[in-house]
Design a protein around this motif. Structure first.
Motif, PDB file in Angstrom:
ATOM      1  N   THR A  20       0.910  -1.116   0.008  1.00 50.14           N
ATOM      2  CA  THR A  20      -0.032   0.118  -0.050  1.00 50.14           C
ATOM      3  C   THR A  20       0.884   1.348   0.050  1.00 50.14           C
ATOM      4  OG1 THR A  20       0.011   0.121   2.405  1.00 50.14           O
ATOM      5  CG2 THR A  20      -1.830  -1.178   1.318  1.00 50.14           C
ATOM      6  N   GLY A  21       2.034   0.944   0.122  1.00 51.61           N
ATOM      7  CA  GLY A  21       2.879   2.179   0.479  1.00 51.61           C
ATOM      8  C   GLY A  21       2.852   2.836   1.492  1.00 51.61           C
ATOM      9  N   GLU A  22       2.311   2.441   2.554  1.00 56.49           N
ATOM     10  CA  GLU A  22       2.121   3.244   4.077  1.00 56.49           C
ATOM     11  C   GLU A  22       2.721   2.228   5.122  1.00 56.49           C
ATOM     12  OE1 GLU A  22      -1.822   4.777   4.444  1.00 56.49           O
ATOM     13  OE2 GLU A  22      -1.643   5.706   2.347  1.00 56.49           O
ATOM     14  N   GLY A  23       3.322   1.182   4.874  1.00 57.53           N
ATOM     15  CA  GLY A  23       3.960   0.157   5.835  1.00 57.53           C
ATOM     16  C   GLY A  23       2.646  -0.436   6.482  1.00 57.53           C
ATOM     17  N   GLY A  24       2.817  -1.418   7.268  1.00 56.47           N
ATOM     18  CA  GLY A  24       2.183  -2.459   7.698  1.00 56.47           C
ATOM     19  C   GLY A  24       2.948  -3.515   8.645  1.00 56.47           C
ATOM     20  N   HIS A  25       2.226  -4.402   9.147  1.00 58.75           N
ATOM     21  CA  HIS A  25       2.697  -5.750  10.094  1.00 58.75           C
ATOM     22  C   HIS A  25       3.229  -6.339   9.001  1.00 58.75           C
ATOM     23  CE1 HIS A  25       3.129  -8.401  13.078  1.00 58.75           C
ATOM     24  NE2 HIS A  25       2.390  -9.447  12.270  1.00 58.75           N
ATOM     25  N   ILE A  26       4.467  -6.757   9.688  1.00 55.46           N
ATOM     26  CA  ILE A  26       5.167  -8.071   9.003  1.00 55.46           C
ATOM     27  C   ILE A  26       5.497  -9.239   9.837  1.00 55.46           C
ATOM     28  CG2 ILE A  26       7.262  -8.854   7.786  1.00 55.46           C
ATOM     29  CD1 ILE A  26       5.799  -6.916   5.737  1.00 55.46           C
ATOM     30  N   GLY A  27       4.926 -10.624   9.707  1.00 54.87           N
ATOM     31  CA  GLY A  27       5.038 -11.590  10.578  1.00 54.87           C
ATOM     32  C   GLY A  27       6.764 -12.036  10.659  1.00 54.87           C
ATOM     33  N   PRO A  28       6.781 -12.686  11.656  1.00 51.43           N
ATOM     34  CA  PRO A  28       8.246 -13.347  11.914  1.00 51.43           C
ATOM     35  C   PRO A  28       9.078 -13.694  10.808  1.00 51.43           C
ATOM     36  CG  PRO A  28       6.426 -14.560  13.156  1.00 51.43           C
ATOM     37  CD  PRO A  28       5.793 -13.488  12.525  1.00 51.43           C
ATOM     38  N   GLU A  29       8.423 -14.503  10.075  1.00 49.61           N
ATOM     39  CA  GLU A  29       9.119 -15.006   8.845  1.00 49.61           C
ATOM     40  C   GLU A  29       9.559 -13.900   7.788  1.00 49.61           C
ATOM     41  OE1 GLU A  29       8.974 -18.073   5.116  1.00 49.61           O
ATOM     42  OE2 GLU A  29       7.209 -18.176   6.365  1.00 49.61           O
ATOM     43  N   GLY A  30       8.790 -12.874   7.655  1.00 47.65           N
ATOM     44  CA  GLY A  30       8.994 -11.932   6.735  1.00 47.65           C
ATOM     45  C   GLY A  30      10.385 -11.027   7.446  1.00 47.65           C
ATOM     46  N   GLN A  31      10.337 -10.811   8.711  1.00 53.85           N
ATOM     47  CA  GLN A  31      11.203 -10.092   9.347  1.00 53.85           C
ATOM     48  C   GLN A  31      12.575 -10.846   9.302  1.00 53.85           C
ATOM     49  OE1 GLN A  31      10.939  -7.122  10.466  1.00 53.85           O
ATOM     50  NE2 GLN A  31       8.857  -6.554  10.551  1.00 53.85           N
ATOM     51  N   ALA A  32      12.655 -12.059   9.589  1.00 50.73           N
ATOM     52  CA  ALA A  32      13.630 -13.036   9.342  1.00 50.73           C
ATOM     53  C   ALA A  32      14.494 -12.688   7.815  1.00 50.73           C
ATOM     54  CB  ALA A  32      13.468 -14.332   9.702  1.00 50.73           C
ATOM     55  N   TRP A  33      13.658 -12.853   7.079  1.00 50.81           N
ATOM     56  CA  TRP A  33      13.878 -13.035   5.472  1.00 50.81           C
ATOM     57  C   TRP A  33      14.432 -11.583   5.325  1.00 50.81           C
ATOM     58  CZ3 TRP A  33      15.609 -16.617   2.807  1.00 50.81           C
ATOM     59  CH2 TRP A  33      14.904 -17.867   2.759  1.00 50.81           C
ATOM     60  N   GLY A  34      13.982 -10.527   5.848  1.00 51.80           N
ATOM     61  CA  GLY A  34      14.608  -9.156   5.789  1.00 51.80           C
ATOM     62  C   GLY A  34      15.895  -8.946   6.503  1.00 51.80           C
ATOM     63  N   LEU A  35      16.085  -9.656   7.662  1.00 48.63           N
ATOM     64  CA  LEU A  35      17.432  -9.743   8.072  1.00 48.63           C
ATOM     65  C   LEU A  35      18.420 -10.616   7.250  1.00 48.63           C
ATOM     66  CD1 LEU A  35      16.508 -10.088  11.653  1.00 48.63           C
ATOM     67  CD2 LEU A  35      17.794  -8.324  10.920  1.00 48.63           C
ATOM     68  N   ARG A  36      17.910 -11.557   6.711  1.00 51.22           N
ATOM     69  CA  ARG A  36      18.540 -12.527   5.880  1.00 51.22           C
ATOM     70  C   ARG A  36      19.124 -11.520   4.539  1.00 51.22           C
ATOM     71  NH1 ARG A  36      18.560 -17.810   3.765  1.00 51.22           N
ATOM     72  NH2 ARG A  36      20.113 -18.151   2.178  1.00 51.22           N
ATOM     73  N   VAL A  37      18.574 -10.774   4.220  1.00 53.94           N
ATOM     74  CA  VAL A  37      18.732  -9.867   3.069  1.00 53.94           C
ATOM     75  C   VAL A  37      19.633  -9.146   3.161  1.00 53.94           C
ATOM     76  CG1 VAL A  37      18.103  -7.830   1.512  1.00 53.94           C
ATOM     77  CG2 VAL A  37      16.404  -9.865   1.974  1.00 53.94           C
ATOM     78  N   GLU A  38      19.893  -8.298   4.490  1.00 57.00           N
ATOM     79  CA  GLU A  38      20.961  -7.575   4.837  1.00 57.00           C
ATOM     80  C   GLU A  38      22.219  -8.172   4.963  1.00 57.00           C
ATOM     81  OE1 GLU A  38      20.701  -4.283   5.104  1.00 57.00           O
ATOM     82  OE2 GLU A  38      18.404  -4.461   4.611  1.00 57.00           O
ATOM     83  N   ALA A  39      22.297  -9.416   5.779  1.00 56.16           N
ATOM     84  CA  ALA A  39      23.367 -10.260   5.876  1.00 56.16           C
ATOM     85  C   ALA A  39      23.828 -10.829   4.506  1.00 56.16           C
ATOM     86  CB  ALA A  39      23.067 -11.555   6.798  1.00 56.16           C
ATOM     87  N   GLU A  40      23.017 -11.030   3.601  1.00 51.56           N
ATOM     88  CA  GLU A  40      23.686 -11.460   2.325  1.00 51.56           C
ATOM     89  C   GLU A  40      24.147 -10.508   1.574  1.00 51.56           C
ATOM     90  OE1 GLU A  40      24.057 -14.608   1.149  1.00 51.56           O
ATOM     91  OE2 GLU A  40      22.445 -15.856   1.912  1.00 51.56           O
ATOM     92  N   TRP A  41      23.506  -9.152   1.703  1.00 51.80           N
ATOM     93  CA  TRP A  41      24.060  -7.982   1.025  1.00 51.80           C
ATOM     94  C   TRP A  41      25.627  -7.705   1.679  1.00 51.80           C
ATOM     95  CZ3 TRP A  41      25.912  -3.101   2.492  1.00 51.80           C
ATOM     96  CH2 TRP A  41      26.107  -2.186   1.543  1.00 51.80           C
ATOM     97  N   HIS A  42      25.796  -7.974   2.890  1.00 53.55           N
ATOM     98  CA  HIS A  42      27.056  -7.587   3.251  1.00 53.55           C
ATOM     99  C   HIS A  42      28.031  -8.766   2.738  1.00 53.55           C
ATOM    100  CE1 HIS A  42      26.879  -4.287   6.103  1.00 53.55           C
ATOM    101  NE2 HIS A  42      25.626  -4.448   6.303  1.00 53.55           N
ATOM    102  N   ARG A  43      27.496 -10.004   2.627  1.00 55.33           N
ATOM    103  CA  ARG A  43      28.417 -11.082   2.105  1.00 55.33           C
ATOM    104  C   ARG A  43      28.706 -10.845   0.507  1.00 55.33           C
ATOM    105  NH1 ARG A  43      28.241 -16.665   0.718  1.00 55.33           N
ATOM    106  NH2 ARG A  43      26.120 -16.723  -0.126  1.00 55.33           N
ATOM    107  N   VAL A  44      27.987 -10.233  -0.228  1.00 57.81           N
ATOM    108  CA  VAL A  44      28.255 -10.031  -1.430  1.00 57.81           C
ATOM    109  C   VAL A  44      29.481  -8.831  -1.645  1.00 57.81           C
ATOM    110  CG1 VAL A  44      27.273  -8.729  -3.450  1.00 57.81           C
ATOM    111  CG2 VAL A  44      25.727 -10.237  -2.359  1.00 57.81           C
ATOM    112  N   HIS A  45      29.402  -8.040  -0.484  1.00 55.29           N
ATOM    113  CA  HIS A  45      30.600  -7.051  -0.455  1.00 55.29           C
ATOM    114  C   HIS A  45      31.582  -7.589   0.253  1.00 55.29           C
ATOM    115  CE1 HIS A  45      26.996  -4.570  -1.668  1.00 55.29           C
ATOM    116  NE2 HIS A  45      28.143  -3.688  -2.220  1.00 55.29           N
ATOM    117  N   GLY A  46      31.781  -8.836   0.728  1.00 54.20           N
ATOM    118  CA  GLY A  46      32.861  -9.471   1.410  1.00 54.20           C
ATOM    119  C   GLY A  46      33.062  -9.268   2.748  1.00 54.20           C
ATOM    120  N   ARG A  47      31.757  -8.890   3.385  1.00 53.24           N
ATOM    121  CA  ARG A  47      31.853  -8.937   4.706  1.00 53.24           C
ATOM    122  C   ARG A  47      30.888  -9.842   5.437  1.00 53.24           C
ATOM    123  NH1 ARG A  47      31.242  -3.489   2.591  1.00 53.24           N
ATOM    124  NH2 ARG A  47      28.926  -3.472   3.279  1.00 53.24           N
TER     125      ARG A  47
END
Length: 915
Positions: free
Chosen positions: A742-769
Motif C-alpha cells: 500500500t506504500g504506507e507500511g504495515g505489520h510483517i510476521g516473524p518469517e518476513g522479518q527474518a528474511w529481511g535480516l537475511r537480505v541485509e546479511a547476504e548484502w554484506h556477504r556480497v560485499h565481502g563482509r
C-alpha cells in the motif's frame, strides 16, 4: 511395448529371488498371470536379461492359439532359439533332436513322452544353470501342460528356474489350465504371481516415456487405460492419429466377445449401453431374455472374465472393453437400448445420459438441470457444473426449455458459473458471468472471482456496479462486502474499514450471514496489516464460529484462521486449523476450489517449516507433477520446497511441467524462486539470478514476496563474485518491509522479518563482509520454529565466526546445523556443511564422518551395498527409485576414489562408517 519397465520392481525382485535360488542349487518355478497387455512378457524379458548377466542359459518358448495341433510347441520354439551350444547338446538327445529344425516329426504321448521328459531333464543338467520361460500357457497344448507339471515336480536340486506366463482374463471356468494351476500352486517350489494394473503414477511415467504429450492427453490416457501398459501404448498411438479407440485394440477386445453365444452377446451389448456397471434386475429387463436364458448368458460372460460380479450387479473387467462393445453397436440398436434404460431409471444423471444418447433432447435437458441441482445438494460442484453446462448446450434445441428446467437460462448459467468457481475453475466462471446481463448478483460474483484472479481493477469496477445495482438488502450486503475486499491492497485501502462496517451493518439487518463473514474476514486482514493482531484474531474467530450457508465462504474463513496463525509463527495452531479446513473441503467437494487448494499448500508449509519433512514429502507426493490446470500447478509448485531441499530426482521433471504456467504470478513466484535455489545448490548462480530477476520484474513494489527473492538473488551474486544489482535487490526488500504494497507500511510476521535480516546479511556477504552479529540475528529470527532456515542461517553464522577467529563458536554452530540437516535429509545443505567442515578441519561426527565426505543418505546406501544388496534391492529397502540408488553409488565410488562396490565396502569398514 517400449523398453521401459516401470512399477514392477517388487514383482521383478520376487522373480529374481527364484532365479537366485536356482543359481544356488534349489530349482524353482514361477507362474506369472495377468490380463492381456498388463506387462507379463516385459517383466520376464527383464528377468531373462538379468539371468544372462548371471551366466544362465535362457530358453524362451511361445505357445500358440492352435489347440493340440502341435504338441510341445513352446519346447521346440525354445530349443530352436537357444544358443548354439544348447542346440548341439539337445541334438545329442534323439528325442529332443526331433524338435529341432529339419525334423519332420514330433513325439507323441505315452512311453515316448516319458523318454522325452527324461531327455529334457538330462539336457537341463548338462547346460545348467537354465532359465526356461514358457509364454502364454493359456494356449498350451495338453503335452505342454504335462511338461510343465513334470518339470515343477521333478526339478529339485538342478540349477533350473522355470517361468510360465498366462492370461487370467482368458481362463474361463472350464479352461484346462485352471486345474493345472490349482495343482501346481500347492507345491512348495512354485511361486505364483499375478500382475495387477499399474498405479496411475507408474502408468503416467510409462506413457510419458512414449513421447511428448500435454497434461490433458496424459490424464485421459491414464484414466482410460486403467493401469494396462499395452492399452496405454495403443491409446497413445491413437491420440497421434486422432482416433478414439485404435482398431488393433478394439479387435483384440472384441475377439473375446465374439466367442460368446448369441444370448451372451445380447446381454453384453445391453450391459455396454448401461456403462461400466449395471444392476442385475435392470440388465435382465433391458435384455428381454427369459430368466433362465439370461442367467445362463450371464454365467457364460462372467466365466470368460468379461464381466465380474459387483455387489447386486455386474461391472466390465476393463472400461475399454465396455467402450469397444458399445462402439460396435449399430446406430439403431444403440438408440433403442438407451431408450429402454431411460424408461426404467430414476436417477437424473443417468436419465440425462440415456435421454441424450437416445436422442430425446427434451428429456436430456430436464434431467441434466435436475442432475446439476442434485450434485449441488451433495457437495459435488464439478459434476454440477458439467450437468448445467450440458443443459445450457441443449437449451436452444428444445421448445419451452424454461418450463422443462423450472427457471430461466440466465439463472442456469449463473449457477453453472458459481459451480465452476467452487470446483477451482475461476477463469471459466468469469467467462460465463461476463456473458450474462450484469445484475447486481452477477456483478458481485464477477468481482469476487476477478479478485481471486488478481485482476484488481476489473474486480473493483464490477463491485462498484454491484453496489449501485443492488435491489435488496442482502444483495447490497454481499456487494458491499466484496467491494471492501477489492479495495484492500489498492490506493484506496483507507476506505476498507468504512465499507466493511457498512457491509456488516447491512448484512446483519438482512440476515445475510455469508456477506457478514466476508466482511469480517476482509476487516480482519486489514487490521492484521495495521498491526492490530488481537482484534484481527477476534474477527476471524467470529467468522468461523457459525456456518454462513455458503460453503466456499466457510472455507475461506477456515483458511484465514490457519493463515493468521502461520503468519505469526504459531505453527501448531496453524496445523490444527488447516486440518479442519482440509477436512471440510474434502467432505463438501471443494477440494479444488481456491481455498481448498490454499489450505492444502498451507498445511504442507506448516510441515515444511516445522521440520516435519517426511510428512511434507508424503504430502508433496500427492501434488501431482504432471499438471494440467492452474490449481494443480499451484500445488505442484509448493512440492518443490522439500524436493529442492532434499535434492530429490523429481525436481527437474516437476519444473518442466510447471514451465507453461509461469504466466501465473504466484506459480512463477513459487516455482522459479525454488528453481533458483536448486540452481544455486548445483553450482549455477547465473541461472538462479535469471529466475530471480524474471520474477521480481513482475512483482509490484512493496510485495512481501520480493523479500525472500531478494535474499536468494543476493546469494547468487555472492557466488558470482559481483556486486552489480545488489543494491537494487536490497532496496526492493527494504521497500516491502517498510512500506508494503500500500506504500504506507504495515505489520510483517516473524518469517518476513527474518528474511529481511537475511537480505541485509547476504548484502554484506556480497560485499565481502561476514557480519557475525547480523547472522546471529538471522538465526534468532528464524528460530521461532522454522527449522530448516535456522540451520541454513547457522551455516553462514559458522562461516562468519570462523572468519572472525572464534573457531570454538563456529564449530558449535556447525554441529547444530549438521544435526538438523541430517535429520531433515537436506542433502544439499549437508554437502555444503561437510565441505565447510573439511575446509575448517572440524573433524567428524556420528552422522557422517567428515573424512568420508558422504551425505546421510549415501551412508545408508553404502551400508546396504556392504551387505551385498543390488541397486534394485536397496531401492526397495529405502523406498526410493533404482535410478536414485545408482546415482548415490556413483557418488560413493567417486568420493572414495574406487571403481567397485567391493572396494567401497572395504574402504567404509576401514573408516568405521558401517557402525
Amino acid at each position: 511395448m517400449n523398453g521401459l519397465l516401470v512399477g514392477r520392481s517388487i514383482e521383478l525382485a520376487g522373480l529374481a529371488r527364484v532365479l537366485q535360488s536356482a543359481a544356488d542349487g534349489v530349482a524353482g518355478v514361477a507362474l506369472v498371470g495377468g490380463d492381456a497387455g498388463i506387462g507379463k512378457t516385459r517383466l520376464v524379458s527383464e528377468l531373462a536379461a538379468e539371468a544372462r548377466e548371471r551366466g544362465f542359459n535362457v530358453l524362451v518358448g511361445q505357445c500358440a492359439e492352435l489347440g493340440d495341433a502341435l504338441p510341445y510347441l513352446p519346447l521346440a520354439d525354445a530349443l530352436r532359439g537357444a544358443e548354439p551350444a544348447v542346440r548341439e547338446a539337445a541334438a545329442a538327445h534323439p528325442m529332443l533332436g526331433q524338435l529341432l529344425p529339419g525334423s519332420e516329426s514330433a513325439p507323441s504321448t505315452g512311453l515316448t513322452q516319458q523318454r522325452l521328459f527324461g531327455s529334457l531333464l538330462g539336457l537341463l543338467a548338462e547346460v545348467q544353470p537354465v532359465l526356461f520361460v514358457i509364454e502364454d500357457l493359456h494356449w498350451a497344448d495338453r503335452s505342454t501342460r504335462d511338461l510343465l507339471v513334470f518339470l515343477s515336480r521333478m526339478v529339485q536340486s538342478e540349477r533350473v528356474c522355470v517361468v510360465g506366463t498366462y492370461r487370467t482374463d482368458d481362463l474361463h471356468r472350464r479352461h484346462p489350465l485352471r486345474s493345472v494351476l490349482a495343482e501346481l500352486k500347492r507345491l512348495p517350489t512354485v511361486m505364483s504371481l499375478e500382475l495387477g494394473p499399474l498405479d496411475p503414477g507408474a502408468l503416467s511415467d510409462y506413457v510419458a516415456s512414449l513421447g511428448d504429450l500435454d497434461a490433458h492427453g496424459l490424464g485421459l490416457i491414464v484414466s482410460r487405460a486403467e493401469g494396462n501398459p499395452f492399452y496405454a501404448e495403443e491409446l497413445f498411438a491413437a491420440v497421434a492419429e486422432g482416433d478414439s479407440l485404435p482398431d488393433g485394440l478394439a479387435s483384440l477386445l472384441l475377439s473375446r466377445v465374439e466367442v460368446l453365444s448369441e444370448a451372451g452377446q445380447r446381454v453384453l451389448r445391453a450391459a455396454a449401453v448401461a456403462g461400466r456397471r449395471v444392476e442385475d434386475d435392470l440388465l435382465r429387463e433391458v435384455s428381454g431374455l427369459p430368466l433362465a436364458e439370461f442367467e445362463q448368458a450371464v454365467r457364460e460372460i462372467v466365466s470368460r472374465g468379461l464381466l465380474r460380479i459387483d455387489g447386486p450387479g455386474y461391472a466390465f473387467r476393463h472400461a475399454l472393453l465396455q467402450e469397444a462393445v458399445y462402439t460396435d453397436l449399430l446406430p439403431g440398436e444403440r438408440t433403442r437400448l438407451h431408450a429402454a434404460f431411460a424408461r426404467l431409471l430414476t436417477s437424473p444423471a443417468e436419465l440425462a445420459h440415456h435421454h441424450l444418447a437416445g436422442h430425446d433432447l427434451a428429456g436430456a435437458l430436464a434431467a441434466s438441470a435436475e442432475a446439476g441441482r442434485a450434485a449441488e445438494r451433495v457437495g459435488a460442484p464439478a459434476e454440477a457444473h458439467r450437468h448445467y453446462d450440458r443443459a445450457l448446450g441443449l437449451w436452444d434445441r428444445v421448445d419451452d426449455a424454461a418450463r422443462l428446467v423450472g427457471g430461466s437460462r440466465e439463472r442456469l448459467a449463473f449457477r453453472s458459473a458459481v459451480m465452476a468457481a467452487d470446483s477451482g475453475d475461476n477463469h471459466r466462471a468469469v467467462t460465463q458471468l461476463r456473458a450474462l446481463p450484469q445484475t447486481s448478483e452477477v456483478s458481485e460474483r464477477l468481482a469476487y472471482y476477478l479478485y481471486e484472479l488478481d485482476d484488481s481493477a476489473g474486480a473493483m469496477a464490477a463491485a462498484e456496479h454491484a453496489v449501485a445495482g443492488a435491489g435488496s438488502p442482502s444483495e447490497l450486503a454481499r456487494a458491499q462486502a466484496t467491494y471492501a475486499r477489492t479495495l484492500l491492497w489498492s490506493s484506496r485501502h483507507q476506505e476498507v474499514e468504512t465499507y466493511c462496517l457498512r457491509a456488516l451493518e447491512t448484512a446483519r439487518a438482512a440476515g445475510a450471514r455469508d456477506a457478514e463473514v466476508g466482511a469480517l474476514l476482509t476487516l480482519a486482514t486489514f487490521l492484521e496489516h495495521r498491526g492490530d493482531l488481537t482484534r484481527a484474531h477476534e474477527l476471524v474467530d467470529t467468522a468461523c464460529a457459525e456456518g454462513s450457508s455458503d460453503l466456499a465462504m466457510d472455507l475461506r474463513a477456515r483458511f484465514h484462521h490457519a493463515r493468521i496463525h502461520y503468519d505469526q509463527g504459531l505453527l501448531a495452531y496453524a496445523a490444527g486449523a488447516a486440518d479442519e479446513g482440509i477436512q471440510m473441503a474434502s467432505e463438501t467437494g471443494l477440494k479444488w476450489s481456491t481455498y481448498g487448494t490454499d489450505l492444502r499448500f498451507l498445511r504442507f508449509l506448516v510441515h515444511y517449516a516445522a521440520g516435519e519433512w517426511d510428512q511434507a514429502e508424503t504430502v508433496a507426493a500427492m501434488f501431482g507433477a504432471r499438471v494440467g490446470t492452474l490449481p494443480e500447478a499451484l500445488l505442484s509448485s509448493f512440492a518443490l520446497f522439500v524436493e529442492v531441499g532434499r535434492d530429490l530426482p523429481a525436481v527437474e521433471g516437476r519444473l518442466g511441467w510447471l514451465r507453461p504456467f509461469w504466466d501465473d504470478e504466484l506459480i512463477a513466484y513459487m516455482s522459479r524462486g525454488l528453481a533458483a535455489e536448486h540452481a544455486l545448490w548445483h553450482g549455477d548462480p547465473a541461472t538462479a539470478l535469471d529466475h530471480v530477476r524474471a520474477v521480481m520484474a513482475r512483482l509490484i513494489d512493496g510485495d512481501v514476496g520480493s523479500i525472500r527473492l531478494a535474499a536468494t538473488g543476493l546469494w547468487a551474486l555472492a557466488e558470482l563474485g559481483t556486486t552489480e544489482g545488489a543494491d537494487e535487490l536490497r532496496e526492493r526488500a527494504r521497500f516491502a518491509l517498510d512500506l508494503g504494497p500500500t506504500g504506507e507500511g504495515g505489520h510483517i510476521g516473524p518469517e518476513g522479518q527474518a528474511w529481511g535480516l537475511r537480505v541485509e546479511a547476504e548484502w554484506h556477504r556480497v560485499h565481502g563482509r561476514l557480519d557475525v552479529e547480523l547472522w546471529r540475528r538471522v538465526v534468532e529470527a528464524f528460530d521461532f520454529g522454522f527449522v530448516y532456515e535456522t540451520a541454513r542461517a547457522r551455516w553462514r553464522l559458522a562461516e562468519a565466526l570462523l572468519a572472525a577467529g572464534d573457531r570454538e563458536a563456529a564449530h558449535a554452530e556447525w554441529e547444530l546445523a549438521r544435526e538438523v540437516a541430517g535429520k531433515l535429509r537436506a542433502v544439499p545443505l549437508e554437502n555444503a556443511l561437510l565441505e565447510f567442515g573439511r575446509r575448517a578441519r572440524f573433524g567428524g561426527g556420528p552422522a557422517a564422518p567428515a573424512d568420508a565426505g558422504l551425505t546421510a543418505r549415501e551412508v545408508e546406501v553404502l551400508r546396504l551395498v556392504a551387505e551385498g544388496l543390488t541397486n534394485r534391492e536397496i531401492a526397495e529397502r529405502l523406498f526410493i527409485a533404482q535410478k536414485t540408488v545408482s546415482v548415490h553409488v556413483s557418488n560413493i565410488l567417486g568420493k572414495f576414489a574406487v571403481s567397485t562396490r567391493t572396494q567401497a565396502a572395504a574402504t567404509a569398514r576401514r573408516r568405521g562408517l558401517l557402525g
